[in-house]
Scaffold this active site. Structure first.
Site, mmCIF file in Angstrom:
data_model
loop_
_atom_site.group_PDB
_atom_site.id
_atom_site.type_symbol
_atom_site.label_atom_id
_atom_site.label_comp_id
_atom_site.label_asym_id
_atom_site.label_seq_id
_atom_site.Cartn_x
_atom_site.Cartn_y
_atom_site.Cartn_z
ATOM 1 N N HIS A 195 0.806 -1.218 0.000
ATOM 2 C CA HIS A 195 0.000 0.000 0.000
ATOM 3 C C HIS A 195 0.837 1.264 0.000
ATOM 4 C CE1 HIS A 195 -3.037 -2.990 0.655
ATOM 5 N NE2 HIS A 195 -3.782 -2.132 -0.004
ATOM 6 N N ARG A 302 -10.790 3.452 -2.087
ATOM 7 C CA ARG A 302 -10.416 2.588 -0.952
ATOM 8 C C ARG A 302 -10.839 3.263 0.353
ATOM 9 N NH1 ARG A 302 -5.615 1.661 -4.449
ATOM 10 N NH2 ARG A 302 -5.333 -0.578 -4.712
ATOM 11 N N GLU A 434 -10.723 -11.173 -6.309
ATOM 12 C CA GLU A 434 -9.313 -11.052 -5.950
ATOM 13 C C GLU A 434 -8.831 -12.269 -5.171
ATOM 14 O OE1 GLU A 434 -8.632 -7.553 -3.555
ATOM 15 O OE2 GLU A 434 -10.533 -7.743 -2.522
ATOM 16 N N ASN A 457 -3.769 -7.321 -7.460
ATOM 17 C CA ASN A 457 -2.721 -7.358 -6.430
ATOM 18 C C ASN A 457 -2.952 -8.550 -5.504
ATOM 19 O OD1 ASN A 457 -2.096 -4.891 -7.559
ATOM 20 N ND2 ASN A 457 -3.151 -3.727 -5.986
ATOM 21 N N ASP A 458 -4.173 -8.635 -4.983
ATOM 22 C CA ASP A 458 -4.450 -9.771 -4.102
ATOM 23 C C ASP A 458 -4.586 -11.064 -4.886
ATOM 24 O OD1 ASP A 458 -4.423 -8.946 -1.374
ATOM 25 O OD2 ASP A 458 -6.085 -7.620 -1.869
ATOM 26 N N CYS A 505 -9.008 -3.479 -11.524
ATOM 27 C CA CYS A 505 -8.613 -2.307 -10.736
ATOM 28 C C CYS A 505 -7.319 -2.544 -9.971
ATOM 29 C CB CYS A 505 -9.728 -1.885 -9.784
ATOM 30 S SG CYS A 505 -10.027 -3.060 -8.461
HETATM 31 C C1 PEP Z 1 -6.146 -5.501 -5.434
HETATM 32 O O1 PEP Z 1 -6.030 -6.352 -4.551
HETATM 33 O O2 PEP Z 1 -5.680 -5.623 -6.585
HETATM 34 C C2 PEP Z 1 -6.871 -4.231 -5.146
HETATM 35 C C3 PEP Z 1 -7.200 -3.418 -6.121
HETATM 36 O O3 PEP Z 1 -7.149 -3.910 -3.867
HETATM 37 P P1 PEP Z 1 -6.033 -3.516 -2.774
HETATM 38 O O4 PEP Z 1 -4.753 -3.232 -3.512
HETATM 39 O O5 PEP Z 1 -6.557 -2.323 -2.042
HETATM 40 O O6 PEP Z 1 -5.969 -4.725 -1.909
HETATM 41 MG MG MG Z 2 -7.200 -6.245 -2.786
#
Ligand code: PEP
Ligand code: MG
Length: 589
Positions: A195, A302, A434, A457-458, A505
């Site tokens: 983050h 977020r 995710e 990302n997740d 996203c």
């Molecule tokens: C992700 O996991 O790709 C996402 C967009 O959410 P975050 O990065 O806030 O976990």
């Molecule tokens: Mg995520």
């Protein structure tokens, strides 16, 4: 005297190049002054060290005396261990020897001694000794705090623009970066999808993360080049190199500016396929930037950042004020509020970390334990929906029952508002894809929601079992892995079959190497940090949809990330090579 040139390598997490003086924010401990001392001052420094040991011992004894006899025994045991270590001669003997032999000040000698002891303990075969490393480190930090007179530390206020070097930043600290004069960010921890990195990108602050020991290797006042195109931090650069770095930084900023100014009739591939680019927003103060960069809406807000670093969660009225302002500012463009994704690396003060936070209580799982938290948020979002095109999205959906439970809470919130006669608006409901299980079950999720958004990302973290916040494994976490690409294709096909809009996203959408592949896989909505919008728009305008689809099909058949990157380089290099060069992206050939 100029220092010898050293290069520290990390991960380029937010593009750009900056030159500046270092400020160290060592949250693990205090800032340690580093000085050489004169022969005549040696015994004085040793004396200071011994006095600090005595003072620290008195403090700890005071704590022990204050303990109730029936207090928790583990706590007492920990404090007693600390006292024993402060009474032990091992640390003071070694640190005094360093003061005498190397003629350095007490703080620096102590830090070096403690680091060396910790390293030795961590390398021990026996688990008992390895665990003692943390005890030694705590004792060392206590002593340093006494020696330097420094106590609990907060993110420094900068009066001049500086390069901030930190172990890592909590999301709340990272959220303060925009209001500080931070030229660039360098962190020990983190990966490109942590983050801190996401926030740095959103704020267009160059960042190199995952350097392991930048806070030790760099000292306050060092003049450094932060090359967040190559993922390097250079100390001791000569005047020519500094000038060249400044020029590169300015060139990159101008390049980004040029792209931003490019006249665009909507965003499309070279042959005219329309792609919608939305913004990811973490803080309300990023909303103007999202508009300025031409975002067609906010694809991911977020909301969890509203909850951090405070004792109580924000109440309904506080949340409503923010959501309604954002909805009005973006109207008639849509805003997707993601309900809070707390837990894992985004922890509010009062929440305790579990043994494996990424797999533990996080996002909707917290909401199921504490329904009042989510219902309050959903009431605020529903009420804000009266002010614009507001949508809601649930993070970390792992199963159909997760989505049903979250939706039931939305229904409760709506019914309550209705019964109270409150004003609220219609809302579309999305599920984040995710977690791999959600994509496997996407055909069952589709009838239960209005749209999907993929968090790469997740999704990458969970598909490859790579902790997104651990720099030691960060290099293994590429969303270009064919396994992730195959999951993306499946999700898109299922969404189309059920006529559910779907977008991406996660950070993959902001990557000029990956964006053509995503379009080739059939995605027409991408949401990203505002600063990436002009870059991705430019990349897409240079590729042909038919070619992108054929490259994407081939990418699915590759063995691994390197092969996918090689394929993209071979097929798009002629069109996109210049763009990648400006961004410092190097692909295997
Ligand atoms: C992700 O996991 O790709 C996402 C967009 O959410 P975050 O990065 O806030 O976990
Ligand atoms: Mg995520």
């Amino acid at each position: 005297m100029s220092e010898a040139r050293r290069v520290l390598s990390g991960i380029a997490a937010s593009a750009g190049v900056a030159v500046g003086e270092v400020v160290v924010f060592d949250r693990r401990g205090v800032v340690v002054p580093r000085r050489s001392i004169a022969e005549g001052d040696v015994e004085g420094e040793v004396e200071r060290l011994e006095q600090a040991m005595a003072a620290a011992r008195r403090e700890v004894e005071g704590v022990l005396e204050g303990f109730a006899d029936d207090g928790p025994s583990e706590h007492r045991l920990l404090v007693e261990t600390q006292l024993l270590m402060l009474g032990d001669q091992m640390i003071s003997t070694a640190a005094s020897a360093a003061i005498r032999s190397e003629r350095i000040n007490a703080e620096w000698a102590l830090r070096r001694t403690v680091d060396a002891m910790c390293d030795r303990l961590r390398g021990a075969d026996d688990g008992y000794f390895r665990e003692r490393a943390d005890d030694v480190r705590h004792v060392g930090e206590h002593l340093l705090a006494v020696l330097t007179g420094q106590r609990r530390r907060a993110l420094p206020e900068l009066t001049l623009p500086r390069v901030l070097v930190a172990n890592d930043l909590t999301p709340a600290e990272a959220a303060q970066l925009s209001s500080r004069r931070v030229l660039a960010l360098v962190t020990d921890a983190g990966s490109a999808s942590s983050h801190t990195a996401i926030l740095a990108r959103a704020l267009a602050i160059p960042a190199v993360v995952g350097l392991s020991d930048a806070t030790r290797a760099l000292a306050p006042g060092d003049l450094v080049v932060v090359d967040a195109l190559r993922g390097e931090v250079v100390v001791g650069a000569d005047a020519n190199e500094l000038d060249a770095a400044r020029a590169r930084g300015a060139r990159f900023a101008a390049f980004r500016e040029r792209l931003r100014d490019a006249e665009r009739q909507g965003i499309a591939t070279e042959d005219g396929a329309r792609v919608t680019l939305l913004a990811n927003v973490d803080l309300e103060l990023d909303v103007p930037e999202a508009k300025q960069e031409g975002a067609a809406g906010i694809g991911l807000y977020r909301t969890e950042f509203l909850y951090l670093e405070r004792r109580e969660p924000p109440n309904e009225e506080e949340q409503l004020a923010v959501y309604a302002r954002v909805a009005r500012r973006m109207a008639p463009r849509p805003v997707v509020f993601r309900t809070f994704d707390l837990g894992a690396d985004k922890m509010p003060n009062a929440m305790r970390r579990g043994p494996n936070p990424a797999l533990g209580l996080r996002a909707v799982r917290i909401a199921f334990e504490r329904p009042e938290l989510l219902v309050t948020q959903l009431r605020a979002i529903l009420r804000a929906a009266a002010d614009g095109d507001v949508r809601v999205m649930f993070p970390m959906i792992a199963s159909v029952s997760d989505l049903r439970r979250a939706r039931a809470m939305l229904e409760t919130a709506r019914e309550d508002l209705e019964a109270e006669g409150a004003t609220y608006g219609p809302i579309r409901v999305g599920a984040m894809l995710e977690i791999p299980s959600a994509i496997v079950m996407a055909d069952r999720l589709a009838p239960e929601c209005d749209f999907f958004s993929i968090g790469t990302n997740d999704l990458t973290q969970y598909t490859l079992a790579v902790d997104r916040s651990d720099p030691r494994v960060a290099h293994l976490a590429s969303s270009l892995d064919p396994s992730v690409l195959r999951l993306l294709l499946r999700a898109r096909e299922v969404a189309d079959a059920h006529e559910r809009p779907i977008g991406v996203c996660g950070d993959l959408a902001a990557d000029t190497v990956a964006a053509p592949l995503l379009v080739g896989l059939g995605f027409r909505t991408l949401s990203m940090a505002p600063a990436a919008i002009p870059l991705v728009a430019e990349a897409l305008s240079r590729v042909d949809l038919g070619e992108a689809a054929s490259v994407a099909r081939e990418a699915l058949e590759q063995d691994g990330v390197a092969e996918v990157e090689r394929l993209v380089a071979a097929r798009f290099g002629a069109r996109l090579g210049e763009l990648w060069d400006e961004q410092g992206i190097e692909l295997p050939r």
